[in-house]
Structures are given as structure tokens and as C-alpha cells.
Design a protein around this motif. Structure first.
Motif, PDB file in Angstrom:
ATOM      1  N   SER A 337       0.835  -1.195   0.000  1.00  0.00           N
ATOM      2  CA  SER A 337       0.000   0.000   0.000  1.00  0.00           C
ATOM      3  C   SER A 337       0.871   1.246   0.000  1.00  0.00           C
ATOM      4  O   SER A 337       1.970   1.261   0.567  1.00  0.00           O
ATOM      5  CB  SER A 337      -0.919   0.003   1.227  1.00  0.00           C
ATOM      6  OG  SER A 337      -1.735   1.142   1.250  1.00  0.00           O
ATOM      7  N   TYR A 338       0.350   2.287  -0.636  1.00  0.00           N
ATOM      8  CA  TYR A 338       1.062   3.559  -0.717  1.00  0.00           C
ATOM      9  C   TYR A 338       0.135   4.703  -0.338  1.00  0.00           C
ATOM     10  O   TYR A 338      -1.085   4.624  -0.523  1.00  0.00           O
ATOM     11  CB  TYR A 338       1.613   3.802  -2.123  1.00  0.00           C
ATOM     12  CG  TYR A 338       2.658   2.805  -2.537  1.00  0.00           C
ATOM     13  CD1 TYR A 338       3.994   3.000  -2.237  1.00  0.00           C
ATOM     14  CD2 TYR A 338       2.298   1.655  -3.231  1.00  0.00           C
ATOM     15  CE1 TYR A 338       4.950   2.076  -2.608  1.00  0.00           C
ATOM     16  CE2 TYR A 338       3.256   0.724  -3.607  1.00  0.00           C
ATOM     17  CZ  TYR A 338       4.580   0.939  -3.299  1.00  0.00           C
ATOM     18  OH  TYR A 338       5.520   0.024  -3.661  1.00  0.00           O
ATOM     19  N   GLN A 339       0.732   5.756   0.152  1.00  0.00           N
ATOM     20  CA  GLN A 339      -0.010   6.971   0.460  1.00  0.00           C
ATOM     21  C   GLN A 339       0.349   8.019  -0.571  1.00  0.00           C
ATOM     22  O   GLN A 339       1.517   8.339  -0.778  1.00  0.00           O
ATOM     23  CB  GLN A 339       0.339   7.476   1.862  1.00  0.00           C
ATOM     24  CG  GLN A 339      -0.383   8.745   2.263  1.00  0.00           C
ATOM     25  CD  GLN A 339      -0.023   9.193   3.667  1.00  0.00           C
ATOM     26  OE1 GLN A 339       0.519   8.409   4.439  1.00  0.00           O
ATOM     27  NE2 GLN A 339      -0.309  10.429   3.986  1.00  0.00           N
ATOM     28  N   TYR A 340      -0.650   8.563  -1.215  1.00  0.00           N
ATOM     29  CA  TYR A 340      -0.426   9.527  -2.273  1.00  0.00           C
ATOM     30  C   TYR A 340      -0.526  10.956  -1.740  1.00  0.00           C
ATOM     31  O   TYR A 340      -1.415  11.273  -0.947  1.00  0.00           O
ATOM     32  CB  TYR A 340      -1.440   9.335  -3.404  1.00  0.00           C
ATOM     33  CG  TYR A 340      -1.332   7.987  -4.067  1.00  0.00           C
ATOM     34  CD1 TYR A 340      -0.397   7.770  -5.056  1.00  0.00           C
ATOM     35  CD2 TYR A 340      -2.141   6.931  -3.653  1.00  0.00           C
ATOM     36  CE1 TYR A 340      -0.288   6.530  -5.659  1.00  0.00           C
ATOM     37  CE2 TYR A 340      -2.032   5.692  -4.245  1.00  0.00           C
ATOM     38  CZ  TYR A 340      -1.110   5.485  -5.246  1.00  0.00           C
ATOM     39  OH  TYR A 340      -0.997   4.260  -5.839  1.00  0.00           O
ATOM     40  N   ALA A 341       0.382  11.798  -2.203  1.00  0.00           N
ATOM     41  CA  ALA A 341       0.336  13.199  -1.798  1.00  0.00           C
ATOM     42  C   ALA A 341      -0.864  13.903  -2.406  1.00  0.00           C
ATOM     43  O   ALA A 341      -1.463  14.781  -1.803  1.00  0.00           O
ATOM     44  CB  ALA A 341       1.631  13.903  -2.201  1.00  0.00           C
ATOM     45  N   GLU A 345      -2.115  10.832  -8.152  1.00  0.00           N
ATOM     46  CA  GLU A 345      -0.682  11.005  -8.373  1.00  0.00           C
ATOM     47  C   GLU A 345      -0.109   9.788  -9.095  1.00  0.00           C
ATOM     48  O   GLU A 345      -0.458   8.652  -8.807  1.00  0.00           O
ATOM     49  CB  GLU A 345       0.021  11.184  -7.029  1.00  0.00           C
ATOM     50  CG  GLU A 345       1.537  11.342  -7.156  1.00  0.00           C
ATOM     51  CD  GLU A 345       2.208  11.347  -5.801  1.00  0.00           C
ATOM     52  OE1 GLU A 345       3.267  11.963  -5.667  1.00  0.00           O
ATOM     53  OE2 GLU A 345       1.655  10.723  -4.884  1.00  0.00           O
ATOM     54  N   GLU A 346       0.746  10.023 -10.037  1.00  0.00           N
ATOM     55  CA  GLU A 346       1.335   8.922 -10.803  1.00  0.00           C
ATOM     56  C   GLU A 346       2.174   8.038  -9.898  1.00  0.00           C
ATOM     57  O   GLU A 346       2.921   8.515  -9.049  1.00  0.00           O
ATOM     58  CB  GLU A 346       2.217   9.475 -11.925  1.00  0.00           C
ATOM     59  CG  GLU A 346       2.848   8.386 -12.777  1.00  0.00           C
ATOM     60  CD  GLU A 346       3.743   8.951 -13.856  1.00  0.00           C
ATOM     61  OE1 GLU A 346       4.363   8.161 -14.578  1.00  0.00           O
ATOM     62  OE2 GLU A 346       3.816  10.187 -13.944  1.00  0.00           O
ATOM     63  N   PRO A 355       3.703   0.821   5.627  1.00  0.00           N
ATOM     64  CA  PRO A 355       4.037  -0.542   6.062  1.00  0.00           C
ATOM     65  C   PRO A 355       2.840  -1.253   6.668  1.00  0.00           C
ATOM     66  O   PRO A 355       1.857  -0.632   7.063  1.00  0.00           O
ATOM     67  CB  PRO A 355       5.144  -0.321   7.091  1.00  0.00           C
ATOM     68  CG  PRO A 355       4.903   1.060   7.613  1.00  0.00           C
ATOM     69  CD  PRO A 355       4.347   1.843   6.461  1.00  0.00           C
ATOM     70  N   GLY A 356       2.950  -2.575   6.757  1.00  0.00           N
ATOM     71  CA  GLY A 356       1.875  -3.403   7.277  1.00  0.00           C
ATOM     72  C   GLY A 356       2.125  -3.838   8.703  1.00  0.00           C
ATOM     73  O   GLY A 356       2.665  -3.076   9.517  1.00  0.00           O
ATOM     74  N   PRO A 357       1.754  -5.065   9.057  1.00  0.00           N
ATOM     75  CA  PRO A 357       1.895  -5.554  10.438  1.00  0.00           C
ATOM     76  C   PRO A 357       3.356  -5.811  10.798  1.00  0.00           C
ATOM     77  O   PRO A 357       4.235  -5.850   9.925  1.00  0.00           O
ATOM     78  CB  PRO A 357       1.094  -6.852  10.427  1.00  0.00           C
ATOM     79  CG  PRO A 357       1.160  -7.320   9.012  1.00  0.00           C
ATOM     80  CD  PRO A 357       1.132  -6.075   8.175  1.00  0.00           C
TER      81      PRO A 357
END
Length: 545
Positions: A337-341, A345-346, A355-357
Motif C-alpha cells: 500500500s502507498y499513500q499519495y500526496a 498522483e502517478e 508498512p503493514g503488520p
């Protein structure tokens, strides 16, 4: 002393009740208000008791009010409820348990319909099952997953049970406006016109009563410290409670911890969880430093030092700099997973990775450390349980079925045996036919075929889970779900997603080109048709001339 206290009734305290003012009013007015509201209807009361000064003051006030009623008017049940998250600060837990038993014993002697009840979170919602079992990161201000599971849900379940039994209940809380402005605003918003009650923010048929909401902290301590110093013949000492207990340990606890606040009984998400320096869970990482526990250690409770060190370790893992070290790069869904600004966003290599667990290896280490602390503290003469057997069984199952790192080595029983030199009554899964040697073999074989061994493990686990079923309903959807997860290293997954995004961008570009070409063709056709129509019209006019 307790036996002498048991022999008296409210008449012995009339001087104090009539002479002492609280928030500008005699205590007698508050006692009368409690009695009036208690006798108004048949709705039972649920008193939220957290073990702190405010909830202790409320229980004291209600106890005094019931003492002042004739026995025939004490018709409604009063349930004193404490919420044990199972990770409360040990010295606070001991004080709460002792006080709750004293309240119930005193109420029985005085023939008051008051009983004590401790509620705990369900096993699958405890702190350790979520953190060590599922790998949830230690709570932070932005991800406080613990409050609802460990505090709100157990109390809400108790209230719902009483609502189903009595139709409606009144929840009595020690909330004060000067202690929590937010809570005061919420209660005011739900206040019933012309009544001292407010509607519960989330639970239907539950109502809130806050009898000391106008008091300040000095009023609270005045009631707890000196309620009986006016008794006849000075038979009562300061700090004595009407049920025969003593409030001095509570005062000492506050002084030793330098606590300016406390963790109230949390009944919904509008209730403030804790103050900045508070009693609460010894594992709490929402605050930067646990000043209360640090002060307790400095003032003689130095045996708690290993707990503080363990808590600080968990807090260390929440630092953004350390997250990628301790936590899997995949979420529990199996996806990166990613967080986009910005929206849309490309996708590129610089986007912020979420990050995960926690990695299983760290959860294993931390469980062992926790068990060692528990073992050592008990060996030193303390009677303490840091983690329960049901939690250990639940954590083991979470590890065995972990979505990213299935523990085919079944390591938890070995960890427990290493620490305690004995075994618990572990559940044997007759269905499973795979063990550590099978896992090692899969790793070797998978390397030769360039596939991820974890993916093969999950596929085999799925096959085992559906073995013997007459209908393997949904098998293809479940297979697809596993195959669609992100497999490989983080860098490999990044490259795969970048390629997919580029391919997707090309597809979108091609769709736009095709659409434009189609629109151009339509436009050209219309121009051609218009031109032909113009020529025909001109020729017709010339022929007419």
C-alpha cells in the motif's frame, strides 16, 4: 475501624453533608438530587468506576445517597462496573479489585442494592492478540485501534445486556466540566430539556447522569479525604469511605505518580481516553512518555522498571524512522500500500510506502520477552499475569494462519516451553499435515521454479481447508485472491506495479487516441455531408434560373 464504620448510617455524617460546600452548594443538595433521580423511575443504574478520583467520588456520593434512603425505597439495582483492559498498570489494577470487593461487601452489610462487575475485552480484541498475534502496530494518536476494542466494546456490551433486561438504564459517570471540556460539550449537546440526564451518544435506551459535573478537583478530594471527620466521638478517620475502605492509597497513588489526569471509564468515542499524565494501560504508546509510571518507579515501585522498558520498546517501533525495520512491507490483505500526496498522483518509486503488520520474528521475540518479565516478577514474589492462557492460544492460531507469514514451525509452544519449562494444553490440529520440514522443502523447491514459497504455502493451506468438502464453493475466487496478492520483495513489487501503471497509462492513451480518431471521422463525415448539400443546393438554384 471498619467494624465501627459498618455500624453507622447516614445520620452520623449529617454535619459534614450539611456544612461542607461543593461548587457553591451544600453536599446535602447533591445527595438529595441523587436520591430524587434514583427514586423517580425503575431504570437501574450503571456506575462507571475507573479506580480514579472522580469515579471514586461518584461511587461515594451514590453510596451515601442510598444509605439515606429507607430500605423500602432502595428498589433499583446499582451496578458498579470497572473495565479491565488486561494491560492496566498493575498497582492500579490491585487497587481497583480491592476497592470493588470492599464496595460490594459494604453494600451487602448495609443492605444496599449495589454490586460490582468487572468487564474485559473479548479474547480476539485484547491488546496482545492484536499486537503480538495479528501484528497490529503499537497504538499512536493517528491509529488508536485499542480504545474501541478494549474499552468501549466491553462496557457497551454490559450496558446493552442491561438494556435488553430492563428496557432502559441510566449510566452514572464521574465526568467533570473542568476535567474534560470536550466531554462536557458532548453531554450538553445530548442533554434532555428539563432533566439532569442526557442521551447516550451511541446506545439507544441508555441515558447519562453526571452528578459531579460542576465540581473541581478540590471538591473531589474534599469528599474522598474528609467525608466522615465530623462523625460522633471521632470514631472515623480521614480518608475512610462509607463502605469501610480507605482512600489514602488512592491519594498516595496520585502523589507518587504525579498524575494530573486519569483514564475514565470509556463508554463511547466521545469520551477522552486519557489525560497527558494518567493512569491507564502500562503498554500505552499514544503518549510520548509514560510520566505516571516513571514517577511510580521513582517513588518506590521500582519492580515495574521492566514494564516501562518494554513499553518504551514498543514506542520505539512507532517512530516513522523505525517503521520499515519492524513492519512487513505488505498489509494483512497481502497487498503493498502507498499513500499519495495528491489524488491521482502517478505511481513511482518515490511515493510514500505504508508498512503493514509487525514481522513475525519480532512478535516472537516480544512474546518471549513478555513471558520472561512475567516469570521473573512472579519469582520475586509478585502475583501478576501479563498475558492470559486464552490469549496465548489465540496468538498461536493467528500465527499459524498469518496472511503473509504462516508459522508452519508452530513456534509459540516452543517459546512458552523455553521460558516456563512446561507445556500448556495446546490444541492439536488433526487436519494439518505440514510442519517445519515441509516448509523448508517448499522453500528449496520454490527457488528452482522462481516462485514465492509463501504463495505456495497459502495455496496448500487453502486446499487443506477445503479437503473433504462435498462442494468446494468459491474455490476459484479464493485461489484468485491469493494469486492477486503482491508476492516477492518490495523492490520487485514496486517494479511490477510501475510496469502495470505504465501499461495502464498506455491503454488509457490508446483509448483517448481511438476516441479522438472516431470523433474526427464523424466530424469529417458531417463536413463532407454539409459540403455535398451545399453543392446540390447551388446546382438546383442555377437550374431554376
Amino acid at each position: 475501624m471498619s467494624e465501627l464504620i459498618q455500624a453507622y448510617d447516614l445520620a452520623e455524617y449529617e454535619d459534614f453533608i450539611n456544612k461542607e460546600n461543593f461548587a457553591g452548594r451544600p453536599l446535602a443538595e447533591y445527595v438529595s438530587e441523587v436520591q430524587r433521580i434514583y427514586c423517580t423511575d425503575n431504570r437501574p443504574w450503571v456506575i462507571g468506576y475507573s479506580g480514579g478520583k472522580d469515579s471514586s467520588a461518584v461511587v461515594t456520593l451514590v453510596y451515601l445517597a442510598l444509605l439515606g434512603l429507607p430500605p423500602e425505597m432502595r428498589t433499583k439495582d446499582v451496578f458498579v462496573v470497572s473495565s479491565d483492559t488486561l494491560v492496566e498498570t498493575p498497582v492500579v489494577v490491585d487497587l481497583i479489585k480491592k476497592t470493588m470487593l470492599q464496595i460490594e461487601a459494604g453494600a451487602k452489610r448495609n443492605k444496599l442494592p449495589m454490586t460490582q462487575h468487572a468487564v474485559t475485552p473479548k479474547t480476539h480484541e485484547t491488546f496482545w492478540v492484536n499486537l503480538l498475534g495479528k501484528g497490529y502496530p503499537a497504538p499512536t494518536r493517528s491509529f488508536r485501534w485499542c480504545t474501541e476494542r478494549m474499552k468501549i466494546n466491553p462496557v457497551s456490551d454490559f450496558i446493552k445486556d442491561k438494556v435488553s433486561q430492563f428496557d432502559e438504564v441510566i449510566v452514572v459517570l464521574g465526568s467533570r466540566s473542568s476535567e474534560s471540556a470536550t466531554r462536557a460539550q458532548v453531554i450538553a449537546k445530548h442533554k434532555i430539556d428539563g432533566s439532569r440526564l442526557a442521551r447516550h451518544t451511541t446506545l439507544p435506551n441508555a441515558f447519562i447522569y453526571t452528578p459531579i459535573d460542576t465540581w473541581d478537583v478540590e471538591d473531589v478530594w474534599k469528599l474522598l479525604r474528609g467525608a466522615f471527620r465530623y462523625a460522633q466521638d471521632n470514631e472515623f478517620e480521614e480518608w475512610e469511605s462509607p463502605w469501610g475502605g480507605n482512600n489514602r492509597p488512592l491519594w498516595t497513588l496520585y502523589m507518587d505518580s504525579s498524575a494530573q489526569g486519569e483514564c475514565p471509564l470509556v463508554i463511547d468515542d466521545s469520551t477522552p481516553s486519557c489525560g497527558s499524565s494518567r493512569f491507564g494501560c502500562w503498554t500505552c504508546t499514544v503518549v510520548t512518555k509514560d510520566k505516571a509510571m516513571e514517577s511510580l518507579i521513582q517513588n518506590g515501585e521500582d519492580w515495574m522498571s521492566p514494564l516501562l522498558k518494554y513499553r518504551d520498546l514498543l514506542a520505539f517501533t512507532t517512530d516513522p524512522v523505525n517503521k520499515d525495520t519492524f513492519r512487513n512491507y505488505k498489509r494483512r490483505s497481502g497487498k503493498v500500500s502507498y499513500q499519495y500526496a495528491k489524488e491521482g498522483e502517478e505511481i513511482n518509486a518515490e511515493r510514500k510506502h505504508v508498512p503493514g503488520p509487525y514481522w513475525l520474528k519480532y512478535r516472537q521475540q516480544w512474546l518471549k520477552q513478555l513471558l520472561e518479565i512475567e516469570r521473573d516478577l512472579n519469582a520475586q514474589g509478585h502475583t501478576i499475569s501479563l498475558i492470559s492462557e486464552p490469549e496465548l492460544h489465540a496468538i498461536r492460531q493467528e500465527w499459524l494462519k498469518d496472511p503473509n507469514e504462516p508459522d508452519w514451525y508452530d513456534s509459540l509452544p516452543d517459546i512458552y516451553r523455553e521460558v516456563y519449562q512446561k507445556d500448556l494444553d495446546w490444541v492439536v490440529d488433526d487436519q494439518s499435515r505440514f510442519d517445519a520440514s515441509d516448509a523448508d522443502l517448499l522453500v528449496q523447491i520454490s527457488q528452482g521454479f522462481d516462485v514465492e514459497p509463501e504463495m505456495v504455502m497459502k495455496l496448500i493451506e487453502l486446499e487443506i481447508s477445503m479437503e473433504g468438502l462435498s462442494r468446494r464453493q468459491g474455490i476459484f475466487d479464493k485461489l484468485g485472491s491469493i494469486l492477486k496478492q503482491d508476492w516477492g520483495s518490495l523492490e520487485e513489487i514496486k517494479q511490477q506495479q510501475i510496469m502495470l501503471q505504465k501499461r495502464s497509462d498506455r491503454d488509457i492513451y490508446q483509448e483517448e487516441v481511438t476516441k479522438l480518431e472516431s470523433e474526427i471521422q464523424i466530424l469529417q463525415r458531417r463536413i463532407s455531408e454539409a459540403t455535398n448539400l451545399s453543392v446540390l443546393t447551388t446546382e438546383g438554384n442555377e437550374h431554376a434560373d
